[in-house]
Design a protein around this motif. Sequence first.
Motif, PDB file in Angstrom:
ATOM      1  N   ARG A 180      -3.269  18.094  33.172  1.00  0.00           N
ATOM      2  CA  ARG A 180      -2.319  18.483  32.106  1.00  0.00           C
ATOM      3  C   ARG A 180      -2.156  19.707  31.658  1.00  0.00           C
ATOM      4  N   GLU A 181      -3.210  20.395  31.381  1.00  0.00           N
ATOM      5  CA  GLU A 181      -3.591  21.795  30.989  1.00  0.00           C
ATOM      6  C   GLU A 181      -2.777  22.664  32.202  1.00  0.00           C
ATOM      7  N   VAL A 182      -3.242  22.502  33.268  1.00  0.00           N
ATOM      8  CA  VAL A 182      -3.187  23.624  34.382  1.00  0.00           C
ATOM      9  C   VAL A 182      -1.681  23.276  35.171  1.00  0.00           C
ATOM     10  N   LEU A 183      -1.484  21.757  35.297  1.00  0.00           N
ATOM     11  CA  LEU A 183      -0.222  21.379  36.251  1.00  0.00           C
ATOM     12  C   LEU A 183       0.935  20.817  35.284  1.00  0.00           C
ATOM     13  N   GLY A 184       0.726  20.434  34.045  1.00  0.00           N
ATOM     14  CA  GLY A 184       1.625  19.960  33.331  1.00  0.00           C
ATOM     15  C   GLY A 184       1.586  18.476  33.243  1.00  0.00           C
ATOM     16  N   SER A 185       2.333  17.809  32.515  1.00  0.00           N
ATOM     17  CA  SER A 185       2.439  16.344  32.233  1.00  0.00           C
ATOM     18  C   SER A 185       3.052  15.492  33.623  1.00  0.00           C
ATOM     19  N   ARG A 186       4.089  16.219  33.931  1.00  0.00           N
ATOM     20  CA  ARG A 186       4.869  15.543  35.171  1.00  0.00           C
ATOM     21  C   ARG A 186       4.531  15.823  36.541  1.00  0.00           C
ATOM     22  N   HIS A 187       3.470  16.561  36.653  1.00  0.00           N
ATOM     23  CA  HIS A 187       2.955  16.861  38.084  1.00  0.00           C
ATOM     24  C   HIS A 187       2.415  15.752  38.560  1.00  0.00           C
ATOM     25  N   PRO A 188       2.527  15.437  40.186  1.00  0.00           N
ATOM     26  CA  PRO A 188       1.944  14.287  40.812  1.00  0.00           C
ATOM     27  C   PRO A 188       0.518  14.107  40.532  1.00  0.00           C
ATOM     28  N   ASP A 189      -0.158  15.069  40.837  1.00  0.00           N
ATOM     29  CA  ASP A 189      -1.684  14.961  40.626  1.00  0.00           C
ATOM     30  C   ASP A 189      -1.935  14.567  38.940  1.00  0.00           C
ATOM     31  N   THR A 190      -1.355  15.009  38.070  1.00  0.00           N
ATOM     32  CA  THR A 190      -1.291  14.827  36.509  1.00  0.00           C
ATOM     33  C   THR A 190      -1.225  13.148  36.520  1.00  0.00           C
ATOM     34  N   LEU A 191      -0.177  12.686  37.138  1.00  0.00           N
ATOM     35  CA  LEU A 191       0.383  11.491  37.155  1.00  0.00           C
ATOM     36  C   LEU A 191      -0.746  10.470  37.832  1.00  0.00           C
ATOM     37  N   SER A 192      -1.235  11.114  38.899  1.00  0.00           N
ATOM     38  CA  SER A 192      -2.463  10.062  39.768  1.00  0.00           C
ATOM     39  C   SER A 192      -3.659  10.202  38.809  1.00  0.00           C
ATOM     40  N   SER A 193      -3.813  11.066  37.933  1.00  0.00           N
ATOM     41  CA  SER A 193      -5.156  11.230  37.178  1.00  0.00           C
ATOM     42  C   SER A 193      -4.825  10.057  35.987  1.00  0.00           C
ATOM     43  N   MET A 194      -3.706  10.006  35.384  1.00  0.00           N
ATOM     44  CA  MET A 194      -3.442   9.127  34.513  1.00  0.00           C
ATOM     45  C   MET A 194      -3.597   7.799  34.931  1.00  0.00           C
ATOM     46  N   CYS A 195      -3.007   7.526  36.088  1.00  0.00           N
ATOM     47  CA  CYS A 195      -3.175   6.162  36.824  1.00  0.00           C
ATOM     48  C   CYS A 195      -4.785   5.818  37.157  1.00  0.00           C
ATOM     49  N   SER A 196      -5.323   6.911  37.303  1.00  0.00           N
ATOM     50  CA  SER A 196      -6.916   6.831  37.743  1.00  0.00           C
ATOM     51  C   SER A 196      -7.703   6.365  36.308  1.00  0.00           C
ATOM     52  N   LEU A 197      -7.379   6.855  35.279  1.00  0.00           N
ATOM     53  CA  LEU A 197      -8.167   6.663  34.099  1.00  0.00           C
ATOM     54  C   LEU A 197      -7.625   5.405  33.638  1.00  0.00           C
ATOM     55  N   ALA A 198      -6.375   4.897  33.664  1.00  0.00           N
ATOM     56  CA  ALA A 198      -5.826   3.828  33.233  1.00  0.00           C
ATOM     57  C   ALA A 198      -6.574   2.539  34.080  1.00  0.00           C
ATOM     58  N   PHE A 199      -6.737   2.570  35.328  1.00  0.00           N
ATOM     59  CA  PHE A 199      -7.551   1.755  36.084  1.00  0.00           C
ATOM     60  C   PHE A 199      -9.008   1.434  35.551  1.00  0.00           C
ATOM     61  N   GLN A 200      -9.597   2.949  35.302  1.00  0.00           N
ATOM     62  CA  GLN A 200     -10.859   2.771  34.955  1.00  0.00           C
ATOM     63  C   GLN A 200     -10.957   2.132  33.350  1.00  0.00           C
ATOM     64  N   MET A 201      -9.901   2.109  32.645  1.00  0.00           N
ATOM     65  CA  MET A 201     -10.215   1.584  31.331  1.00  0.00           C
ATOM     66  C   MET A 201      -9.866  -0.006  31.606  1.00  0.00           C
ATOM     67  N   MET A 202      -9.134  -0.474  32.439  1.00  0.00           N
ATOM     68  CA  MET A 202      -8.864  -1.978  32.710  1.00  0.00           C
ATOM     69  C   MET A 202     -10.203  -2.406  33.195  1.00  0.00           C
ATOM     70  N   LEU A 203     -11.003  -1.634  34.052  1.00  0.00           N
ATOM     71  CA  LEU A 203     -12.125  -2.157  34.887  1.00  0.00           C
ATOM     72  C   LEU A 203     -13.270  -2.312  33.714  1.00  0.00           C
ATOM     73  N   GLN A 204     -13.311  -1.408  32.516  1.00  0.00           N
ATOM     74  CA  GLN A 204     -14.037  -1.535  31.575  1.00  0.00           C
ATOM     75  C   GLN A 204     -13.687  -2.601  30.477  1.00  0.00           C
ATOM     76  N   GLY A 205     -12.576  -3.354  30.563  1.00  0.00           N
ATOM     77  CA  GLY A 205     -12.075  -4.148  29.742  1.00  0.00           C
ATOM     78  C   GLY A 205     -11.437  -3.549  28.405  1.00  0.00           C
ATOM     79  N   LYS A 206     -10.787  -2.488  28.663  1.00  0.00           N
ATOM     80  CA  LYS A 206     -10.397  -1.427  27.660  1.00  0.00           C
ATOM     81  C   LYS A 206      -8.779  -1.578  27.715  1.00  0.00           C
TER      82      LYS A 206
END
Length: 94
Positions: free
Chosen positions: A60-86
């Motif tokens: 987010r800091e380096v690439l901005g909120s709409r960059h594909p790598d940022t969006l991929s990181s958001m998806c990865s964290l969302a998946f992580q939260m789902m795995l942890q039951g959050k």
Amino acid sequence: LVLGRMREWLAGVGKKALARLPDAERGTSRLIVYVSILLKNQGRLDEAEPLCREALEAAREVLGSRHPDTLSSMCSLAFQMMLQGKPDEAEPLC
């Protein structure tokens, strides 16, 4: 058994390599993504989560909120939260 040990070794080596990277490079490095995936696959979710959060913050800091790598990181964290039951923490990321 052998593959499990190799993954554990590789995750350890990856974490050490991350520790040697300068802070400015660490969060946007592909290595942080790969290490978090290895840790997730090993069921080490508590270790993977901070790496996912760090990668997202740096993207987010380096690439901005709409960059594909940022969006991929958001998806990865969302998946992580789902795995942890959050799901409440995952939903805003999607």
